[in-house]
Design an enzyme around this catalytic site. Structure first.
Site, PDB file in Angstrom:
ATOM      1  N   ASP A 266       1.039  -1.186  -0.160  1.00  0.00           N
ATOM      2  CA  ASP A 266       0.089  -0.077   0.032  1.00  0.00           C
ATOM      3  C   ASP A 266       0.995   1.274   0.087  1.00  0.00           C
ATOM      4  O   ASP A 266       1.886   1.142   0.388  1.00  0.00           O
ATOM      5  CB  ASP A 266      -1.076   0.213   1.218  1.00  0.00           C
TER       6      ASP A 266
HETATM    7  C1  BGC Z   1      -5.171   3.217   0.002  1.00  0.00           C
HETATM    8  C2  BGC Z   1      -5.070   2.285  -1.145  1.00  0.00           C
HETATM    9  C3  BGC Z   1      -4.816   3.037  -2.584  1.00  0.00           C
HETATM   10  C4  BGC Z   1      -3.428   3.827  -2.585  1.00  0.00           C
HETATM   11  C5  BGC Z   1      -3.237   4.754  -3.885  1.00  0.00           C
HETATM   12  C6  BGC Z   1      -3.813   4.121  -0.238  1.00  0.00           C
HETATM   13  O1  BGC Z   1      -3.818   5.148   0.644  1.00  0.00           O
HETATM   14  O2  BGC Z   1      -5.186   2.500   1.252  1.00  0.00           O
HETATM   15  O3  BGC Z   1      -6.327   1.658  -1.148  1.00  0.00           O
HETATM   16  O4  BGC Z   1      -4.856   2.066  -3.543  1.00  0.00           O
HETATM   17  O5  BGC Z   1      -3.650   4.730  -1.783  1.00  0.00           O
HETATM   18  O6  BGC Z   1      -4.119   5.591  -3.873  1.00  0.00           O
END
Ligand code: BGC
Length: 745
Positions: A266
Site C-alpha cells: 500500500d
Molecule cells: C490506499 C489504497 C490506494 C492507494 C493509492 C492508499 O492510501 O489505502 O487503497 O490504492 O492509497 O492511492
C-alpha cells in the site's frame, strides 16, 4: 473421406506456418513465446541495477520498467470504482488532463448487494476496459476486507460481512478485469478492518478466525479468480507489518495458495528494508511517506527496496535469490498486461459502461420495508412528489479517499426521479438538513455549492409544509463521503444518522402516509425511526448513474432484487464488539502501536446476532421484491455423504405474485451437534433466479465437505466432523423457509 479432412487440416497448418514470418528477436519480445520463457529470457539480460530498479516506485502511480530492453514501466491506478484522474508525476495534485473523466461504477458494497455473479463479471469487464483504454496495467482493487465493525470508514469499498459472499463476488470481478490484460490488485491483505490508526494498529487474530473469516475472499480471488496482484495493507498482523508479513505473504499467499503474481505495498506501507526484501514484497509504492523525505531529488532512490537493497546486495547481505523472484513476478505481470500478445485497447466513457453502471447499481438497491405496497410509486397524473434531503442532490462520486473519481457526469436522485416522470408530475426538492457541504476532494471539484445557513428548525418547517400536499414524500439521506463517514483515513463515530436527519424523518411522518426513506450509505446505520417510514430503501453510492438506478427501483421499472451484504442492528451495542480492546484497540505504553484484539473471533455480523439470538432491525441477506416467492420443501439427494463425496440439495421456488421478479435463494449450513463452537449457520451458496408470475424453478446446490468444515487450530487445517448437518434455505439469514438434514459419514 475422413483422411482427406485430416490431410487438408495439416496442410492448412503448414501453409499458415510458412506464411507467418519467423520471429528472430529475443525470446522476451516474442509475443508467441510462453510467458515463463519470456520471463527467464528477460531476466537473463538484466543488470543488478535494472532488477532492483523494478522493485520500487518511480512516481506516484508508476514503477520502473527496463528502458534499455524496451520493457515498459508499470502503471498502477485506483480503483476500485473507476479509473482515477491523472495526478502529477510526484504530487497528489491533479495533472489537469481534460480526457480523464471516467465512468464511475457503483461502490463495491453496492455490487456485493446484487448477490449476482454476472453483475460482478460485467463490472470487472467494464472497469477493466476503462483501465486498458487509459493504459493502466494494475488496477488497485477490488477490496475484500470484511465488515467487522459498521464504523470502518472503508466498508463502502468492500463486499460486506460474509467471507463466502465476498469470495463469490470477487472472483468474476477479477476475471473480468484481467481478460482485458489489466491485473486486478486485490486489497488490502489482510485483517485491515478499521481506518482508525490504520498504520499503527496491530490486529491480533487467532488462526481459526483468520482462515474462516478474513482470508477466504482473498483466497478465492487468488485460487479461483487467478488474481495477478495483491496489495499488502497498512496495519500489522500479529506484530509484523503486512506489506512484509512473513506468515501472510510467504507462508500463506505464495506458499499454501501458490500465488505467482506480484505483491504491491500500500502507498507508503513498506516500513523496513530487510523485512520487505526477505518477506515477499515485490513492489514498494508510495512517496514522501514514512519520513523518507531526505533526498533532494528522486526520493524514490531512498526507498526501502531501492538503494538500501542495492547496497545490501553489493555488500553480500542479500543474495539475488529473493531479487530474482521479485523480478520474475514483475516481468510476469508485464507479459500478462502491457506486453501480452493479444492486442486490446479497451474503451472508455461509452454508453455500454453507463448502462452497466446503471444496471449494477439498480440490481443492488435493497427494498428493506414496504408497508401496504407503498412502492413502486404510483403517481397520479399531475401529482406531486416531494424529495427531501441533501443526498437527493449531493454529488458523491467525489470524496471518500483514494477511490475518489472525476466522472464524466453524475445523475443524482432528484434528477433520476425527474428523468423518470418528466412533466407527468410536479417534482419538488427541499433541503431538510444541512450535512456536508464540501465540494472538492483531492482537487476534484464538483462545482456544487451546497452552503446553506438556515437553522434545522427552519429547514424542517419548510419540509413539513411542502410535504402536506405531496402524493409521495421521499426522504433521501444517509451518510456521505466526508471525514468520519464513508471515507478512507478515519472511522465513523456513530451508528445513527448524522445531522439530525432523524428529526426530519419523524417530522415528515407526522404529515404523510406515503413516506419513503432512502438511506444512502456504504455501511449500516441504525434506524430507530423505521416504524415511522412506510417504505425503506437501502441505496448506495451508485456512481455516474446513481439517480437513474434508484429511480428504476422506486418507479418499478426494475423489480428490486438487492439483498443486504451486512446486518443492520438496532444499535451498535448489540454487536459483537464490546470492549476497547476489540475496537478501536488499546495503545500500549511505551509502544507506538495500538493492539486490536479480535476477541469476538468468528462471530462477525450475522454469525454473532444469529448465534446469540440477538434481534436485529434487518438481517443479513434481507431484501424485498414487488412480487412474492413461495419455497417448496428442501430435498437432500441422499441421506448421507462421505468426506470426499458431494451432496445435492434442491428446492423449488415459485413466483406467487403478479410481477416478474428475481429472488436470491440462499443456502446456509448448520452443524447442530458439533464438538467445537460453531455459528448457528453460515452462508455456503446462493443463486439468483428470475421468475415470471406463476413460474417456478428448481434451484440446486452442490455441497462438499469444504462447506461443512471449520478451521482446526490443532490440525492447522480444515476439518469436517462426521454427524448431522442441516441445509437451510431461504430469502435471508433469518427467514429460513426449507430445511434438509443429511449426515456426513
Ligand atoms: C490506499 C489504497 C490506494 C492507494 C493509492 C492508499 O492510501 O489505502 O487503497 O490504492 O492509497 O492511492
Amino acid at each position: 473421406m475422413k483422411k482427406t479432412i485430416i490431410f487438408s487440416a495439416a496442410a492448412l497448418v503448414l501453409a499458415a506456418c510458412a506464411t507467418q514470418p519467423k520471429f528472430d528477436g529475443p525470446a522476451y519480445l516474442n509475443p508467441n513465446a510462453p510467458v515463463e520463457e519470456r520471463v527467464e529470457d528477460a531476466l537473463s539480460r538484466m543488470t543488478l541495477e535494472e532488477k532492483v530498479g523494478m522493485t520500487t516506485a518511480q512516481s506516484k502511480f508508476s514503477s520502473r520498467g527496463v528502458p534499455r530492453l524496451g520493457i515498459p514501466e508499470v502503471w498502477h491506478t485506483d480503483g476500485p470504482h473507476g479509473i482515477r484522474p491523472e495526478v502529477l508525476w510526484d504530487e497528489w495534485d491533479q495533472a489537469g488532463w481534460t480526457n480523464d473523466s471516467c465512468t464511475a461504477f457503483p461502490a463495491l458494497i453496492n455490487l456485493a448487494a446484487t448477490w449476482d455473479k454476472e453483475m460482478s463479471m460485467l463490472y470487472g469487464t467494464s472497469i477493466g476496459e476503462e483501465a486498458r483504454y487509459r493504459k493502466k496495467d494494475i488496477l488497485l482493487g477490488p477490496g475484500v476486507n470484511i465488515c467487522r465493525t459498521p464504523y470502518n470508514g472503508r466498508n463502502f469499498e468492500y463486499m460486506g460481512e460474509d467471507p463466502f459472499l465476498a469470495g463469490q463476488m470477487v472472483v468474476p470481478y477479477v476475471q473480468g478485469v484481467q481478460k482485458n490484460g489489466v491485473a486486478a490488485c486485490v486489497k488490502h491483505y489482510a485483517v485491515n478492518n478499521q481506518e482508525f490508526q490504520r498504520t499503527q494498529s496491530n490486529s491480533v487474530v487467532d488462526d481459526r478466525t483468520l482462515h474462516e473469516i478474513y482470508l477466504p475472499a482473498f483466497k478465492a480471488a487468488v485460487q479461483e479468480g487467478d488474481a495477478w496482484a495483491i496489495m499488502g495493507s497498512y496495519n500489522l498482523y500479529n506484530g509484523q507489518y503486512n506489506c512484509h508479513n512473513k506468515k501472510l505473504l510467504c507462508d500463506i499467499l505464495k506458499g499454501d495458495w501458490g500465488f505467482d503474481g506480484v505483491v504491491v505495498s500500500d502507498w507508503g506501507g513498506c516500513r523496513d528494508s530487510e523485512e520487505a526484501i526477505l518477506n515477499g514484497l515485490d513492489i514498494e509504492m508510495g512517496t514522501w511517506t514514512n519520513g523518507l523525505t531526505g533526498a533532494a531529488s528522486d526520493s524514490y532512490r531512498n526507498y526501502h527496496m531501492a538503494d538500501p537493497y542495492l547496497e545490501g546486495l553489493r555488500s553480500g547481505k542479500y543474495t539475488t535469490k529473493e531479487l530474482d523472484d521479485k523480478v520474475r513476478r514483475i516481468l510476469r505481470t508485464i507479459f500478462r498486461t502491457s506486453m501480452r500478445p493479444e492486442p486490446n485497447y479497451g474503451r472508455f466513457v461509452c454508453p455500454e459502461h453507463y448502462q452497466a453502471a446503471r444496471d449494477i447499481s439498480a440490481a443492488g438497491v435493497v427494498l428493506l420495508k414496504n408497508d401496504n405496497n407503498t412502492l413502486p410509486l404510483n403517481v397520479p397524473e399531475g401529482g406531486k412528489i416531494l424529495l427531501v434531503g441533501e443526498n437527493a442532490v449531493k454529488k458523491m462520486v467525489v470524496g471518500g479517499g483514494s477511490s475518489n473519481l472525476k466522472t464524466a457526469y453524475e445523475v443524482n436522485p432528484l434528477e433520476g426521479i425527474q428523468n423518470a416522470y418528466g412533466d407527468k408530475a410536479e417534482i419538488v426538492w427541499v433541503r431538510g438538513y444541512v450535512g456536508d457541504i464540501t465540494r472538492s476532494y483531492n482537487r476534484v471539484d464538483t462545482g456544487q455549492d451546497l452552503s446553506d445557513d438556515r437553522t434545522p428548525e427552519v429547514l424542517i418547517a419548510e419540509a413539513v409544509e411542502a410535504a402536506k400536499d405531496a402524493d409521495y414524500v421521499i426522504f433521501v439521506g444517509g451518510l456521505n463521503k466526508s471525514h468520519h463517514q464513508d471515507c478512507e483515513g478515519a472511522d465513523r463515530i456513530q451508528l445513527d444518522l448524522p445531522y439530525a436527519q432523524e428529526d426530519v424523518i419523524r417530522a415528515l411522518a407526522e404529515v404523510t402516509d406515503n413516506l419513503v426513506v432512502v438511506n444512502i450509505s456504504g455501511s449500516p446505520v441504525s434506524m430507530p425511526w423505521a416504524d415511522d417510514a412506510n417504505a425503506i430503501v437501502q441505496g448506495w453510492y451508485g456512481g455516474t448513474e446513481t439517480g437513474n438506478a434508484l429511480a428504476d427501483v422506486l418507479t418499478g421499472k426494475v423489480n428490486p432484487s438487492g439483498r443486504l451484504p451486512f446486518t443492520i442492528p438496532y444499535k451498535y451495542e448489540d454487536g459483537p464488539i464490546k470492549t476497547e480492546r476489540q475496537y478501536p484497540g488499546i495503545k500500549e505504553e511505551g509502544s507506538p502501536y495500538w493492539q486490536t484484539h479480535y476477541d469476538e473471533g468468528i462471530y462477525v455480523g450475522y454469525r454473532w446476532y444469529d448465534t446469540k439470538e440477538i434481534p436485529v432491525q434487518f438481517p443479513f441477506g434481507h431484501g424485498l421484491s414487488y412480487t412474492t416467492f413461495e419455497y417448496g420443501d428442501a430435498k437432500a439427494a441422499k441421506a448421507s455423504m462421505t468426506a470426499d463425496g458431494k451432496m445435492t440439495v434442491t428446492v423449488n421456488v415459485k413466483n406467487t405474485g403478479e410481477r416478474e421478479g428475481a429472488e436470491i435463494v440462499q443456502l446456509y449450513i448448520a452443524d447442530p451437534v458439533a464438538g467445537i463452537d460453531r455459528p448457528a449457520k453460515e452462508l455456503k451458496g446462493f443463486e439468483k433466479i428470475c421468475l415470471k408470475p406463476g413460474e417456478s424453478k428448481t434451484v440446486s446446490f452442490e455441497i462438499d465437505s469444504a462447506d461443512l468444515s471449520y478451521y482446526s487450530i490443532e490440525e492447522n487445517g480444515w476439518k469436517a466432523e462426521a454427524g448431522e448437518f442441516q441445509a437451510l434455505i431461504g430469502p435471508s439469514s433469518e427467514d429460513i423457509r426449507a430445511t434438509a438434514s443429511f449426515e456426513l459419514k
